[in-house]
Design an enzyme around this catalytic site. Structure first.
Site, PDB file in Angstrom:
ATOM      1  N   CYS A  17       0.821  -1.212   0.000  1.00 14.34           N
ATOM      2  CA  CYS A  17       0.000   0.000   0.000  1.00 14.34           C
ATOM      3  C   CYS A  17       0.855   1.263   0.000  1.00 14.34           C
ATOM      4  O   CYS A  17       0.572   2.211  -0.736  1.00 14.34           O
ATOM      5  CB  CYS A  17      -0.937  -0.019   1.205  1.00 14.34           C
ATOM      6  SG  CYS A  17      -2.120   1.351   1.229  1.00 14.34           S
ATOM      7  N   CYS A  19      -7.206   0.002   6.852  1.00 17.41           N
ATOM      8  CA  CYS A  19      -7.810  -0.192   5.542  1.00 17.41           C
ATOM      9  C   CYS A  19      -8.764  -1.377   5.522  1.00 17.41           C
ATOM     10  O   CYS A  19      -9.673  -1.444   4.700  1.00 17.41           O
ATOM     11  CB  CYS A  19      -6.719  -0.424   4.490  1.00 17.41           C
ATOM     12  SG  CYS A  19      -5.564   0.950   4.311  1.00 17.41           S
TER      13      CYS A  19
END
Length: 365
Positions: A104, A200
């Site tokens: 990410c 997330c």
């Protein structure tokens, strides 16, 4: 004099909120960006995503309003799906233990969000990471943060030099208690909020493997726990639930503590051992490497065949160990450690340092 414009990735947490505050007080033209990475699963019955009901967006927006800065919600679920979720699914399918934060940071936070920031007129992108970015030899380099208990440089090793050139890290010289104190002083409502982990994935609960399977289909197969000589101990429902070096939660009895030594994705078998040393290694092969600046041994670009001495970590929060790294062809490298490393896990990351400066790293093969 025109102020430099800085986009701050605001998760709604205290760290990114204080990062925006510090930059604003330093005289920058600041605006906030909150990423929305996970829409509801298809056919899940979940309601469509509504930013007005997203707590992280609402917290970030409240801080932005208090600071008097612009705030954007940037929906990047397509990029997150392709660059993070699918990679994690593939890792599990190949009996690797994925590290979604490293994916990410490289491809979404300092990739997709960097592009978003530049498109909205930013000169720099900032986050609330506890790291430092300093110029060395004309190149901006990544360093550990002052608060070693919160240092996140391990997870940012993959951010390339061209992105680091536009990164600002205002919390690098601060410690967490000071950050909370500053937030309290300015009456931020998130000043005492607990730290988030893997935020997330929070909307799908604790086991994100469930929504990986829900989105992309089955990724592993059932099999057996077996001893090193092939004796079957018991069955399991999927090897994605286990990782190399794991001792707890295996449900097998060898009379002594048992560790996972390896996983065979072809058969689904998980090999366990009572010999802890069998789960350790001094040599670690890595792939998809990212190196920063120049080779410290030669002072020039990293080239296949080069070697250099440094300190390395094969997992987060590990004490760095002296090692010798050899650059190989095809974006690979081989690290030889002075001390045996326990539970070297395929899919995780090996990161290398010269003191506090990150030299680079890669994914463990």
């Amino acid at each position: 004099m025109i102020k430099k414009r800085v986009a701050v990735g605001m998760s709604g947490g205290v760290d990114s909120s204080v990062a925006a505050l510090v930059l604003l007080e330093q005289g920058y033209d600041v605006f906030g960006v909150t990423l929305r990475v996970l829409p509801p699963l298809a056919n899940s019955g979940a309601t469509p995503y509504d930013p007005e009901k997203d707590e992280s967006v609402l917290r970030a927006r409240a801080v932005a309003k208090r600071l008097g800065i612009e705030h954007f919600v940037a929906v990047c679920d397509d990029a997150f799906t392709e660059r993070v979720l699918k990679r994690c699914h593939d890792d599990f399918a190949q009996a690797r233990t994925p590290n979604p934060c490293c994916y990410c940071n490289r491809f979404v936070k300092f990739g997709w969000m960097m592009d978003f920031a530049l498109e909205h007129g930013a000169d720099f992108l900032s986050t609330g990471h506890y790291v430092n970015v300093k110029e060395v030899g004309g190149v901006r380099r990544l360093f550990r943060g002052k608060d070693l208990a919160k240092d996140q440089s391990y997870f940012l090793f993959g951010v390339p030099d061209e992105a680091l050139a536009r990164v600002m890290t205002p919390l690098g010289g601060m410690e967490k208690p000071d950050v909370r104190a500053l937030a309290s002083k300015h009456d931020f409502e998130n000043a005492s909020a607990s730290d988030s982990q893997d935020i997330c994935f929070d909307i799908y609960g604790n086991d994100y493997t469930e929504f990986l399977e829900g989105r992309f289909g089955a990724m592993t197969r059932p099999g057996n726990f077996v001893t090193e000589d092939g004796k079957i101990l018991r069955s399991h429902e999927g090897y994605h639930r286990y990782t190399v070096g794991q001792r707890k939660g295996l449900g097998v009895a060898l009379g002594v503590p048992a560790f996972i030594r390896s996983v065979d994705p072809a058969t689904g078998d998980i090999v366990v051992t009572a010999d802890k040393s069998a789960v350790s290694a001094t040599e670690v092969r890595i792939e998809n490497c990212v190196w920063h600046g120049v080779n410290p041994a030669t002072g020039s670009a990293y080239t296949a065949g080069d070697t250099f001495e440094c300190e390395g970590m094969v997992r987060y929060r590990q004490r760095p160990t002296r090692c010798m790294v050899k650059i190989l062809e095809g974006g690979c490298a081989l690290a030889s450690f002075e001390q045996s490393q326990f539970a070297v896990t395929p899919g995780q990351c090996a990161v290398f340092y010269d003191g506090d400066m990150v030299l680079g790293g890669g994914w463990i093969r």
